[in-house]
Design a protein around this motif. Sequence first.
Motif, PDB file in Angstrom:
ATOM      1  N   SER A 255      92.617  96.806  28.704  1.00 28.55           N
ATOM      2  CA  SER A 255      93.637  96.852  29.746  1.00 28.55           C
ATOM      3  C   SER A 255      95.012  96.575  29.154  1.00 28.55           C
ATOM      4  CB  SER A 255      93.320  95.810  30.827  1.00 28.55           C
ATOM      5  OG  SER A 255      93.400  94.499  30.268  1.00 28.55           O
TER       6      SER A 255
ATOM      7  N   SER B  85      97.035  94.161  29.941  1.00 30.79           N
ATOM      8  CA  SER B  85      97.191  92.733  29.668  1.00 30.79           C
ATOM      9  C   SER B  85      96.517  92.341  28.351  1.00 30.79           C
ATOM     10  CB  SER B  85      96.609  91.912  30.819  1.00 30.79           C
ATOM     11  OG  SER B  85      95.217  92.176  30.980  1.00 30.79           O
ATOM     12  N   GLN B  86      95.380  92.941  28.055  1.00 37.27           N
ATOM     13  CA  GLN B  86      94.708  92.650  26.779  1.00 37.27           C
ATOM     14  C   GLN B  86      95.543  93.120  25.598  1.00 37.27           C
ATOM     15  OE1 GLN B  86      91.020  94.707  27.745  1.00 37.27           O
ATOM     16  NE2 GLN B  86      89.909  92.758  27.849  1.00 37.27           N
TER      17      GLN B  86
ATOM     18  N   VAL C 131      98.839  93.525  25.586  1.00 35.77           N
ATOM     19  CA  VAL C 131     100.026  92.670  25.529  1.00 35.77           C
ATOM     20  C   VAL C 131      99.684  91.344  24.855  1.00 35.77           C
ATOM     21  CG1 VAL C 131     101.651  91.345  26.927  1.00 35.77           C
ATOM     22  CG2 VAL C 131     101.186  93.732  27.481  1.00 35.77           C
ATOM     23  N   ASP C 132      98.536  90.761  25.186  1.00 36.21           N
ATOM     24  CA  ASP C 132      98.120  89.504  24.560  1.00 36.21           C
ATOM     25  C   ASP C 132      97.915  89.684  23.062  1.00 36.21           C
ATOM     26  OD1 ASP C 132      98.189  88.272  27.008  1.00 36.21           O
ATOM     27  OD2 ASP C 132      96.036  88.493  27.388  1.00 36.21           O
TER      28      ASP C 132
ATOM     29  N   ASP D  20      92.377  96.699  21.362  1.00 36.55           N
ATOM     30  CA  ASP D  20      93.605  96.112  21.917  1.00 36.55           C
ATOM     31  C   ASP D  20      94.674  95.945  20.851  1.00 36.55           C
ATOM     32  OD1 ASP D  20      92.025  94.240  20.619  1.00 36.55           O
ATOM     33  OD2 ASP D  20      92.683  92.575  21.871  1.00 36.55           O
TER      34      ASP D  20
END
Length: 271
Positions: A47, A49-50, A52-53, A235
Amino acid sequence: MRLINRHPDRSGRLLLILLPFALLLFVYFSASTTRLAENPNDKLLPSASQMVDAIDRLAFTEDKRSGQYLFWQDTASSLQRLGMGLGIAALLGLVLGIAAGSIPLFGAPLSPLLTVLSMIPPLAILPILFIVFGLGELSKVMLIAIGITPCIARDIEQRAREIPGELLIKAQTLGANTWTLILRLVLPQLLPRLLISLRLMLGSAWLFLIAAEAIASTDGLGYRIFLVRRYMAMDVILPYVVWITLLAWLMDLGLRQVLRLCFPWHEGGKA
Protein backbone atom coordinates in the motif's frame (compact mmCIF):
# COMPACT_ATOMS: atom_id res chain seq x y z
CA MET A 1 -13.30 17.31 -38.86
CA ARG A 2 -11.12 14.25 -39.32
CA LEU A 3 -9.57 12.82 -36.17
CA ILE A 4 -6.07 13.18 -37.60
CA ASN A 5 -6.56 16.96 -37.82
CA ARG A 6 -7.83 17.47 -34.28
CA HIS A 7 -5.35 18.90 -31.75
CA PRO A 8 -5.97 19.30 -28.01
CA ASP A 9 -5.71 22.71 -26.38
CA ARG A 10 -3.36 23.31 -23.44
CA SER A 11 -5.76 22.12 -20.73
CA GLY A 12 -6.82 19.14 -22.84
CA ARG A 13 -3.20 18.20 -23.47
CA LEU A 14 -2.44 18.33 -19.75
CA LEU A 15 -5.45 16.12 -19.05
CA LEU A 16 -4.38 13.61 -21.68
CA ILE A 17 -0.86 13.53 -20.22
CA LEU A 18 -2.09 12.87 -16.68
CA LEU A 19 -4.84 10.44 -17.63
CA PRO A 20 -2.73 7.28 -18.22
CA PHE A 21 -0.76 7.85 -15.01
CA ALA A 22 -3.97 8.32 -13.04
CA LEU A 23 -5.42 5.14 -14.53
CA LEU A 24 -2.24 3.23 -13.73
CA LEU A 25 -2.29 4.40 -10.11
CA PHE A 26 -5.99 3.60 -9.82
CA VAL A 27 -5.50 0.06 -11.11
CA TYR A 28 -2.48 -0.53 -8.86
CA PHE A 29 -4.02 0.72 -5.62
CA SER A 30 -7.31 -1.05 -6.34
CA ALA A 31 -5.44 -4.31 -6.77
CA SER A 32 -3.32 -3.57 -3.71
CA THR A 33 -6.36 -2.89 -1.55
CA THR A 34 -7.99 -6.12 -2.70
CA ARG A 35 -4.92 -8.27 -2.04
CA LEU A 36 -4.21 -6.72 1.36
CA ALA A 37 -7.85 -7.19 2.39
CA GLU A 38 -7.52 -10.91 1.63
CA ASN A 39 -4.02 -11.21 3.14
CA PRO A 40 -2.63 -8.34 5.28
CA ASN A 41 0.85 -9.90 5.03
CA ASP A 42 0.89 -9.82 1.23
CA LYS A 43 4.13 -8.28 -0.08
CA LEU A 44 3.52 -8.22 -3.81
CA LEU A 45 1.45 -5.02 -4.00
CA PRO A 46 2.28 -2.85 -0.96
CA SER A 47 0.00 0.00 0.00
CA ALA A 48 0.96 3.66 -0.19
CA SER A 49 1.48 3.83 3.57
CA GLN A 50 3.84 0.84 3.48
CA MET A 51 5.94 2.45 0.75
CA VAL A 52 6.00 5.78 2.59
CA ASP A 53 7.18 4.02 5.76
CA ALA A 54 9.93 2.23 3.82
CA ILE A 55 11.19 5.45 2.23
CA ASP A 56 11.03 7.23 5.58
CA ARG A 57 13.16 4.46 7.06
CA LEU A 58 15.74 4.64 4.27
CA ALA A 59 15.78 8.35 3.46
CA PHE A 60 15.17 10.09 6.78
CA THR A 61 16.44 7.63 9.39
CA GLU A 62 20.15 6.99 9.93
CA ASP A 63 21.29 3.47 9.29
CA LYS A 64 22.38 1.91 12.59
CA ARG A 65 25.45 0.24 11.09
CA SER A 66 26.79 3.00 8.82
CA GLY A 67 25.19 6.09 10.34
CA GLN A 68 24.19 7.28 6.86
CA TYR A 69 20.92 7.88 5.09
CA LEU A 70 20.91 4.93 2.67
CA PHE A 71 18.48 6.37 0.13
CA TRP A 72 20.53 9.51 -0.46
CA GLN A 73 23.82 7.63 -0.33
CA ASP A 74 22.56 5.22 -3.00
CA THR A 75 21.35 8.13 -5.12
CA ALA A 76 24.63 10.04 -4.88
CA SER A 77 26.71 6.96 -5.71
CA SER A 78 24.61 6.06 -8.75
CA LEU A 79 24.51 9.61 -10.09
CA GLN A 80 28.27 9.95 -9.71
CA ARG A 81 28.90 6.77 -11.70
CA LEU A 82 26.31 7.71 -14.30
CA GLY A 83 27.67 11.22 -14.71
CA MET A 84 31.23 10.01 -15.19
CA GLY A 85 30.15 7.37 -17.69
CA LEU A 86 28.02 9.81 -19.69
CA GLY A 87 30.79 12.41 -19.68
CA ILE A 88 33.39 9.97 -21.00
CA ALA A 89 30.97 8.59 -23.59
CA ALA A 90 29.99 12.08 -24.78
CA LEU A 91 33.61 13.17 -25.24
CA LEU A 92 34.73 9.97 -26.96
CA GLY A 93 31.58 9.78 -29.09
CA LEU A 94 31.99 13.36 -30.26
CA VAL A 95 35.67 12.93 -31.16
CA LEU A 96 35.19 9.59 -32.90
CA GLY A 97 32.06 10.77 -34.69
CA ILE A 98 33.76 13.87 -36.04
CA ALA A 99 36.81 11.87 -37.13
CA ALA A 100 34.71 9.21 -38.86
CA GLY A 101 32.24 11.61 -40.46
CA SER A 102 34.43 14.53 -41.46
CA ILE A 103 37.89 13.13 -42.26
CA PRO A 104 37.81 10.42 -44.97
CA LEU A 105 41.19 8.95 -44.00
CA PHE A 106 39.88 8.33 -40.48
CA GLY A 107 36.37 7.42 -41.58
CA ALA A 108 37.50 4.48 -43.71
CA PRO A 109 38.77 2.39 -40.75
CA LEU A 110 36.65 3.95 -37.99
CA SER A 111 33.18 3.66 -39.51
CA PRO A 112 33.18 -0.17 -39.85
CA LEU A 113 34.82 -0.51 -36.44
CA LEU A 114 32.15 1.62 -34.76
CA THR A 115 29.45 -0.39 -36.51
CA VAL A 116 30.88 -3.67 -35.19
CA LEU A 117 31.42 -2.29 -31.67
CA SER A 118 27.85 -0.99 -31.48
CA MET A 119 26.59 -4.55 -32.15
CA ILE A 120 28.39 -6.06 -29.13
CA PRO A 121 25.98 -6.48 -26.17
CA PRO A 122 27.68 -4.48 -23.38
CA LEU A 123 26.30 -6.72 -20.64
CA ALA A 124 27.99 -9.70 -22.31
CA ILE A 125 31.42 -8.15 -21.68
CA LEU A 126 30.65 -7.15 -18.10
CA PRO A 127 32.66 -10.11 -16.68
CA ILE A 128 35.60 -9.04 -18.85
CA LEU A 129 35.39 -5.52 -17.44
CA PHE A 130 35.36 -6.87 -13.89
CA ILE A 131 38.46 -8.95 -14.67
CA VAL A 132 40.33 -6.11 -16.38
CA PHE A 133 39.28 -3.15 -14.22
CA GLY A 134 38.38 -4.93 -10.98
CA LEU A 135 35.18 -4.73 -8.96
CA GLY A 136 35.56 -1.06 -8.04
CA GLU A 137 34.07 2.08 -9.53
CA LEU A 138 36.09 2.00 -12.74
CA SER A 139 34.43 -1.13 -14.14
CA LYS A 140 30.94 0.34 -13.64
CA VAL A 141 31.88 3.62 -15.29
CA MET A 142 33.56 1.81 -18.17
CA LEU A 143 30.48 -0.34 -18.77
CA ILE A 144 28.40 2.80 -19.28
CA ALA A 145 31.05 4.42 -21.45
CA ILE A 146 31.69 1.33 -23.58
CA GLY A 147 27.98 0.60 -23.85
CA ILE A 148 26.88 3.92 -25.31
CA THR A 149 30.00 5.46 -26.91
CA PRO A 150 29.77 3.53 -30.23
CA CYS A 151 26.08 4.45 -30.64
CA ILE A 152 26.75 8.13 -29.93
CA ALA A 153 29.74 8.11 -32.30
CA ARG A 154 27.70 6.55 -35.10
CA ASP A 155 24.95 9.12 -34.62
CA ILE A 156 27.46 11.99 -34.68
CA GLU A 157 29.16 10.48 -37.72
CA GLN A 158 25.88 10.36 -39.62
CA ARG A 159 25.10 13.97 -38.74
CA ALA A 160 28.61 15.03 -39.82
CA ARG A 161 28.08 13.40 -43.20
CA GLU A 162 24.84 15.36 -43.63
CA ILE A 163 26.61 18.74 -43.42
CA PRO A 164 26.31 20.26 -46.92
CA GLY A 165 29.53 19.97 -48.88
CA GLU A 166 29.02 23.49 -50.20
CA LEU A 167 29.66 24.89 -46.72
CA LEU A 168 32.97 23.05 -46.47
CA ILE A 169 34.03 24.18 -49.94
CA LYS A 170 33.14 27.82 -49.26
CA ALA A 171 35.05 27.78 -45.98
CA GLN A 172 38.11 26.32 -47.70
CA THR A 173 38.00 28.97 -50.42
CA LEU A 174 38.18 31.55 -47.63
CA GLY A 175 41.38 29.93 -46.37
CA ALA A 176 40.09 27.65 -43.60
CA ASN A 177 42.33 24.70 -42.76
CA THR A 178 41.20 21.35 -41.33
CA TRP A 179 41.23 22.45 -37.69
CA THR A 180 39.35 25.65 -38.51
CA LEU A 181 36.71 23.69 -40.40
CA ILE A 182 36.22 21.29 -37.51
CA LEU A 183 36.17 23.91 -34.75
CA ARG A 184 34.25 26.68 -36.50
CA LEU A 185 31.92 24.82 -38.84
CA VAL A 186 31.58 21.12 -37.99
CA LEU A 187 31.61 21.26 -34.18
CA PRO A 188 28.80 23.86 -33.79
CA GLN A 189 26.63 21.75 -36.08
CA LEU A 190 27.24 18.58 -34.08
CA LEU A 191 26.96 19.79 -30.48
CA PRO A 192 23.13 19.96 -30.57
CA ARG A 193 23.04 16.44 -31.99
CA LEU A 194 25.33 15.29 -29.18
CA LEU A 195 22.81 16.47 -26.60
CA ILE A 196 20.02 14.72 -28.47
CA SER A 197 22.08 11.51 -28.61
CA LEU A 198 22.69 11.68 -24.87
CA ARG A 199 18.95 12.05 -24.30
CA LEU A 200 18.29 8.99 -26.45
CA MET A 201 20.95 6.93 -24.65
CA LEU A 202 19.90 7.79 -21.08
CA GLY A 203 17.75 4.68 -20.78
CA SER A 204 20.59 2.41 -21.88
CA ALA A 205 23.03 4.16 -19.55
CA TRP A 206 20.72 3.57 -16.58
CA LEU A 207 20.31 -0.06 -17.62
CA PHE A 208 24.07 -0.65 -17.66
CA LEU A 209 24.48 1.15 -14.33
CA ILE A 210 21.79 -0.90 -12.57
CA ALA A 211 23.21 -4.15 -13.97
CA ALA A 212 26.75 -3.34 -12.81
CA GLU A 213 25.59 -2.25 -9.35
CA ALA A 214 23.44 -5.36 -8.97
CA ILE A 215 26.40 -7.69 -9.61
CA ALA A 216 29.28 -6.02 -7.79
CA SER A 217 28.68 -3.02 -5.53
CA THR A 218 28.19 -2.01 -1.92
CA ASP A 219 25.90 0.94 -2.57
CA GLY A 220 23.81 2.46 -5.33
CA LEU A 221 20.19 2.30 -6.44
CA GLY A 222 20.67 -0.93 -8.38
CA TYR A 223 22.51 -2.53 -5.48
CA ARG A 224 19.69 -1.70 -3.05
CA ILE A 225 16.99 -3.07 -5.35
CA PHE A 226 18.73 -6.40 -5.81
CA LEU A 227 19.71 -6.57 -2.13
CA VAL A 228 16.13 -6.37 -0.85
CA ARG A 229 14.63 -8.57 -3.55
CA ARG A 230 15.53 -11.66 -1.49
CA TYR A 231 13.09 -10.42 1.16
CA MET A 232 10.44 -9.57 -1.47
CA ALA A 233 10.55 -6.00 -0.17
CA MET A 234 8.34 -4.49 -2.85
CA ASP A 235 7.69 -1.52 -0.57
CA VAL A 236 11.35 -0.58 -1.18
CA ILE A 237 11.74 -1.80 -4.77
CA LEU A 238 8.77 0.08 -6.23
CA PRO A 239 9.70 3.51 -4.77
CA TYR A 240 13.28 2.99 -5.94
CA VAL A 241 12.07 2.21 -9.47
CA VAL A 242 9.87 5.32 -9.43
CA TRP A 243 12.81 7.39 -8.14
CA ILE A 244 15.11 6.10 -10.90
CA THR A 245 12.45 6.95 -13.47
CA LEU A 246 12.07 10.44 -12.03
CA LEU A 247 15.85 11.01 -12.07
CA ALA A 248 16.06 9.86 -15.69
CA TRP A 249 13.18 12.17 -16.63
CA LEU A 250 14.82 15.13 -14.88
CA MET A 251 18.11 14.43 -16.68
CA ASP A 252 16.27 14.30 -19.99
CA LEU A 253 14.51 17.56 -19.16
CA GLY A 254 17.82 19.17 -18.19
CA LEU A 255 19.46 18.17 -21.47
CA ARG A 256 16.46 19.46 -23.39
CA GLN A 257 16.67 22.81 -21.61
CA VAL A 258 20.41 23.07 -22.29
CA LEU A 259 19.71 22.37 -25.96
CA ARG A 260 17.03 25.05 -26.04
CA LEU A 261 19.10 27.68 -24.24
CA CYS A 262 22.49 27.06 -25.86
CA PHE A 263 21.35 26.23 -29.38
CA PRO A 264 18.03 28.05 -29.99
CA TRP A 265 18.75 28.10 -33.71
CA HIS A 266 18.59 24.30 -33.79
CA GLU A 267 14.90 24.25 -32.90
CA GLY A 268 14.22 26.97 -35.44
CA GLY A 269 16.10 25.04 -38.09
CA LYS A 270 13.98 21.94 -37.50
CA ALA A 271 10.80 23.95 -37.81
